[in-house]
Design a protein around this motif. Structure first.
Motif, PDB file in Angstrom:
ATOM      1  N   CYS A   1       1.002  -1.272   0.053  1.00  0.00           N
ATOM      2  CA  CYS A   1      -0.113  -0.111   0.057  1.00  0.00           C
ATOM      3  C   CYS A   1       0.767   1.384  -0.090  1.00  0.00           C
ATOM      4  CB  CYS A   1      -1.000  -0.119   1.134  1.00  0.00           C
ATOM      5  SG  CYS A   1      -2.296  -1.383   1.156  1.00  0.00           S
TER       6      CYS A   1
ATOM      7  N   SER B   1       4.991   2.684  -4.317  1.00  0.00           N
ATOM      8  CA  SER B   1       4.505   2.919  -5.704  1.00  0.00           C
ATOM      9  C   SER B   1       5.649   2.758  -6.598  1.00  0.00           C
ATOM     10  CB  SER B   1       4.400   4.527  -5.718  1.00  0.00           C
ATOM     11  OG  SER B   1       3.193   4.864  -5.161  1.00  0.00           O
ATOM     12  N   THR B   2       4.895   1.996  -7.641  1.00  0.00           N
ATOM     13  CA  THR B   2       6.235   1.628  -8.902  1.00  0.00           C
ATOM     14  C   THR B   2       5.220   1.762 -10.230  1.00  0.00           C
ATOM     15  OG1 THR B   2       5.162  -0.801  -8.902  1.00  0.00           O
ATOM     16  CG2 THR B   2       7.087  -0.208  -7.627  1.00  0.00           C
TER      17      THR B   2
ATOM     18  N   GLY C   1       4.044   4.361 -11.585  1.00  0.00           N
ATOM     19  CA  GLY C   1       2.990   5.447 -11.267  1.00  0.00           C
ATOM     20  C   GLY C   1       1.852   4.836 -10.540  1.00  0.00           C
ATOM     21  N   LYS C   2       1.938   3.637  -9.736  1.00  0.00           N
ATOM     22  CA  LYS C   2       0.676   3.354  -8.904  1.00  0.00           C
ATOM     23  C   LYS C   2       1.238   2.576  -7.705  1.00  0.00           C
ATOM     24  CE  LYS C   2      -0.844  -0.447 -11.850  1.00  0.00           C
ATOM     25  NZ  LYS C   2      -1.859  -1.034 -12.854  1.00  0.00           N
ATOM     26  N   ALA C   3       0.356   2.546  -6.835  1.00  0.00           N
ATOM     27  CA  ALA C   3       0.708   1.678  -5.512  1.00  0.00           C
ATOM     28  C   ALA C   3       1.096   0.059  -5.924  1.00  0.00           C
ATOM     29  CB  ALA C   3      -0.408   1.546  -4.574  1.00  0.00           C
TER      30      ALA C   3
ATOM     31  N   GLU D   1      -1.857  -2.239  -6.121  1.00  0.00           N
ATOM     32  CA  GLU D   1      -2.556  -1.918  -7.242  1.00  0.00           C
ATOM     33  C   GLU D   1      -2.272  -2.882  -8.734  1.00  0.00           C
ATOM     34  OE1 GLU D   1      -3.661   2.228  -8.300  1.00  0.00           O
ATOM     35  OE2 GLU D   1      -3.674   2.516  -5.974  1.00  0.00           O
ATOM     36  N   HIS D   2      -1.161  -3.617  -8.677  1.00  0.00           N
ATOM     37  CA  HIS D   2      -0.780  -4.434  -9.686  1.00  0.00           C
ATOM     38  C   HIS D   2      -1.530  -5.795  -9.516  1.00  0.00           C
ATOM     39  CE1 HIS D   2       2.373  -1.655 -11.329  1.00  0.00           C
ATOM     40  NE2 HIS D   2       2.544  -1.324 -10.314  1.00  0.00           N
ATOM     41  N   GLN D   3      -1.997  -6.110 -10.559  1.00  0.00           N
ATOM     42  CA  GLN D   3      -2.762  -7.527 -10.520  1.00  0.00           C
ATOM     43  C   GLN D   3      -1.806  -8.635  -9.760  1.00  0.00           C
ATOM     44  OE1 GLN D   3      -3.682  -9.797 -14.222  1.00  0.00           O
ATOM     45  NE2 GLN D   3      -5.896  -9.470 -13.242  1.00  0.00           N
TER      46      GLN D   3
ATOM     47  N   GLN E   1      -1.448  -8.587  -6.408  1.00  0.00           N
ATOM     48  CA  GLN E   1      -2.882  -8.887  -5.574  1.00  0.00           C
ATOM     49  C   GLN E   1      -3.037 -10.450  -5.643  1.00  0.00           C
ATOM     50  OE1 GLN E   1      -6.010  -6.658  -7.720  1.00  0.00           O
ATOM     51  NE2 GLN E   1      -5.319  -4.822  -6.915  1.00  0.00           N
TER      52      GLN E   1
END
Length: 406
Positions: A273, A276-277, A279-281, A284-286, A289
């Motif tokens: 959380c 960031s990598t 450009g997003k947390a 948030e990468h599948q 997850q």
């Protein structure tokens, strides 16, 4: 339990109010003391006296002992929750609780009333400590390979042998020593030996990879006299006393491993959380997850198996030993995988000594080895499956006759 946690409290629903209060108190201790101080405790492999004394003072050590000696005689359903909570932050604290079970169970179950009165209250309060001396240089899970022998003499026994990997050896006041009768090696005996007994030697502490805070040593017994009054159980009951102690310890190892896996996932998820990598947390990468989904699902499944085993133990089910092997095998192997994946997910930070996962990673390995390696438990489970398959109901899809005739 009101606080929001990544792993839910669904396994607490079968606990009584007074048992829930114990879990809540352990959580508070983990937040205030065991968690914040875990890294410091793990810097040197010396006995964690502060942790031990706090656990004793708070009555957590006493959960392993009968009420008549000052304990609470806690159900395994509560014990696994306590160990899981401690394992989530500090392997040392969790192993103090599992080690208490291992080192004292044969005394509680097999000592005479007089010997119990002499020793058990002090073990329960933490004024005394004991160690479990079973493993030898050439014998561990194969108990029938023990070369420590009891020779019958007037008034008791003379014990000669060597023991290895003995936790708490340098701090224990009493030692539960398991061996075989010299004149009949098929007869197993157990006895309680004082640390100052003549002919009894304790080696210096031996360095190890992880699990700091609970050092190990070797023992040398040379014609050590033990009176009849210090024998645990009857002659021939040494094996069953050892097996009962190991059974409870294996359940504890599973709970500790799951606690550590829970802690590792919590740390990795929090990192996902924050980091960031591209450009997003990270979370948030599948791919991340999916990693977290696999870990949480497998941990919750293993918790369910362990809860069933604890219930079986509390009921006295005859097949509990096999299911304890399943839980120990599944939980400890899973913990090693989960901690490794969490360290991978956190990248270089996970490899730093300043970050908790480095410690989690080192500690995870011993759960796969202690109280029977994973391969030993696979053999135990597999033999049981084959034995039961011969007498089990035949699958209705099969026709009569031998399956080799298909």
């Amino acid at each position: 339990m009101s606080e929001t946690r990544l792993f839910g409290d669904h396994f607490l629903r079968n606990l009584q109010p007074e048992e829930l209060a114990v879990v809540q108190r352990v959580r508070e201790l983990c937040r205030s003391t065991f968690g914040p101080k875990a890294a410091e405790v793990a810097k040197q492999d010396v006995f964690a006296w502060d942790n031990f004394r706090l656990l004793a003072r708070e009555g957590i050590v006493g959960t392993a002992f009968p009420r008549r000696f000052g304990g609470t005689d806690a159900r395994q359903q509560l014990r696994i929750r306590i160990i899981e909570e401690l394992g989530r932050v500090c392997s040392t604290s969790a192993s103090i609780i599992t080690g208490t079970d291992l080192s004292t169970r044969a005394i509680v179950a097999g000592a005479s009333e007089a010997l119990q009165e002499q020793v058990v209250p002090g073990l329960c309060s933490g004024e005394l400590q004991s160690a479990f001396a079973l493993t030898e240089p050439d014998a561990g899970s194969d108990v029938r390979g023990l070369k420590t022998f009891f020779r019958r003499v007037d008034g008791g026994y003379r014990i000669t042998g060597r023991k290895k990997f003995i936790t708490r050896a340098t701090t224990a006041d009493w030692f539960v020593v398991v061996g075989r009768a010299e004149d009949n090696p098929s007869t197993f005996l157990a006895a309680l030996v004082a640390r100052d007994a003549k002919g009894f030697g304790i080696s210096p502490e031996v360095g190890k990879l992880g699990w700091y805070g609970v050092p190990i040593s070797s023992l040398e017994l040379t014609d050590v006299f033990v009176p009849d009054s210090h024998r645990l159980g009857a002659e021939g009951e040494g094996f069953s006393l050892a097996q009962d102690a190991l059974l409870r310890a294996r359940i504890g190892h599973a709970a500790m491993a799951l606690g550590r896996a829970i802690g590792a996932v919590e740390i990795a998820a929090a990192y996902a959380c924050d980091r960031s990598t591209f450009g997003k947390a990270l979370g948030e990468h599948q791919g991340v997850q999916w990693m977290l989904a696999d870990m949480v699902t497998q941990v919750e499944s293993s918790r369910a198996l362990l809860a069933m085993v604890a219930d079986k133990y509390d009921r006295g089910d005859a097949d509990v030993a096999t299911f304890a092997s399943m839980a120990k095998l599944q939980a400890t192997d899973l913990c090693m995988k989960v901690v490794t994946d969490c360290l991978q997910l956190t990248g270089g930070r996970g490899y730093l000594q300043d970050f908790p996962l480095e410690r989690f990673f080192r500690d995870a390995k011993l759960n796969q080895i202690g109280e029977g390696a994973s391969e030993v438990h696979k053999t135990v489970i597999g033999r049981d499956v084959v034995r039961r398959a011969r007498a089990a109901e035949r699958n209705p899809c099969l026709r009569e006759g031998s399956l080799v005739d298909y």
